[in-house]
Design an enzyme around this catalytic site. Structure first.
Site, PDB file in Angstrom:
ATOM      1  CB  SER A 129      -0.913   0.001   1.229  1.00 59.31           C
ATOM      2  OG  SER A 129      -0.122  -0.059   2.402  1.00 59.31           O
ATOM      3  CE  LYS A 168       0.301   9.814  -0.393  1.00 58.80           C
ATOM      4  NZ  LYS A 168       0.080   8.503   0.245  1.00 58.80           N
TER       5      LYS A 168
END
Lengths: 209, 209
Positions: A129, A168
């Site tokens: 993921s 991120k």
DNA sequence: ACTCTTCTGATACACTTGTTCCTGAAACAA
DNA sequence: TTGTTTCAGGAACAAGTGTATCAGAAGAGT
């Protein structure tokens, strides 16, 4: 040419060998015996010189406290491997005592990777993921626990609305937070500040094959 | 539940921390102070137990000679950083002497990463041409020099026809070679055996942030 | 020659530290 | 109960050990 074929470096080499063989530092008398020096005071003299010249470090009045500066840099730090990181499950936030108690597993890293930072732990990545952060299944991410990161730093983020964790780059924009994938070909995502929870800063990624 | 919340493991952890912080082993009295034990004899007792149980080793009557068995075999290996790897330029094949002569830079890795393999060198990745191997610009790939790899292993490959280097998983199929990107969402490429030249095996990827 | 720095030698002191011996409490089994 | 094992506390000894001091030798530079 020096009068004596460099007692100083002979002592230094003896310390190296002693440390390798025995695992702890020699005493001044150990060195005297090992280098054919008849008295502790001579060793003491040279040790003082070696410390002045920055080759060794000693704690005064502490037995067997000689440390080689050349081996200080390459110190191994042990990073606890606290669990796994997967999209659907929250990051295991380390309990205060998990640093002191023995975790299931610890990684051994040189200071080159950890840069001697504090509050560091490691997580094994489960699933694919996080490929948009260029992190694969089985990779290990080294995380420094913190709740604040600079703009542009790669962070481990918990997305409250989606009940999901991702890696991120963080950018604060007015009224919203932009989460930019490390893979530049991919599109950023936007969230309200209260929807994201920064769990830590990613300081390294490790992939063993 | 043990009467005392495990003095033994408290002592063990104190030794670990002391070694990390100071670089040499604590004395029985250091341990007593650090673990709120009022007397050396209690520490002595537990140290004897720990040695019997194989956790530590001590040389009798030698000050500060406690050694953690778990840390007995830890080695740092120095890996030469030989250059950069980029799609358009061939991999710098290490000259035989580049291991002995001092390269511009060396990495320090624990044996956990190198697994004590031989003929290992490192390359810094330049550009984003290897994203399909989940390798980013600035990453460091650790390569073991070899001309043959097993099926499924990630290899550094020189594509003669395209004058290009890539990192791909190698699969030998009849009459052709399949190069499979590490990123499973991407398509494999096929080449004739004489078109690909295996430069080495990727044994680790490192990303410092 | 002379001084200065560097190095070696011997001795001694004071503190650190491993170790031992004793006592005693708590838990457990026979 | 009784004995045994495990663990905590205190005190003290003997040896290991860092360090200081004094003295002197050997070269280097002036």
């Amino acid at each position: 040419m020096p009068r004596v074929s460099d007692t100083r470096s002979r002592i230094l080499n003896f310390i190296r060998r002693f440390l390798d063989r025995r695992g702890y530092a020699p005493t001044v008398r150990d060195i005297a015996r090992g280098c054919n020096i008849s008295t502790p005071s001579v060793v003491q003299y040279h040790l003082n010189m070696l410390e002045e010249q920055g080759f060794i470090h000693r704690d005064p009045a502490v037995f067997r406290s000689i440390q080689l500066v050349e081996r200080k840099r390459e110190a191994i730090s042990r990073v606890p491997l606290l669990g796994t990181i997967a999209a659907g499950s929250p990051i295991p936030v380390p309990a205060p005592d998990s640093w002191t108690t023995t975790p299931e597993e610890t990684l051994q890293l040189t200071s080159e990777l950890t840069q001697d930072k504090k509050d560091i732990y490691a997580l094994r990545v489960k699933g694919t993921s996080l490929v948009d952060a260029l992190v694969d299944d089985g990779d290990i991410v080294i995380i420094q626990q913190t709740t604040t990161v600079e703009d542009g730093e790669l962070a481990a983020v918990w997305l409250k609305t989606q009940q999901e964790v991702t890696l991120k780059k963080i950018y604060r924009e007015k009224g919203r937070i932009r989460l930019q994938p490390a893979n530049k070909t991919m599109q950023p995502m936007y969230f309200k500040p209260e929807e994201v929870e920064i769990q830590g800063k990613v300081i390294a990624v490790l992939r063993k094959l």
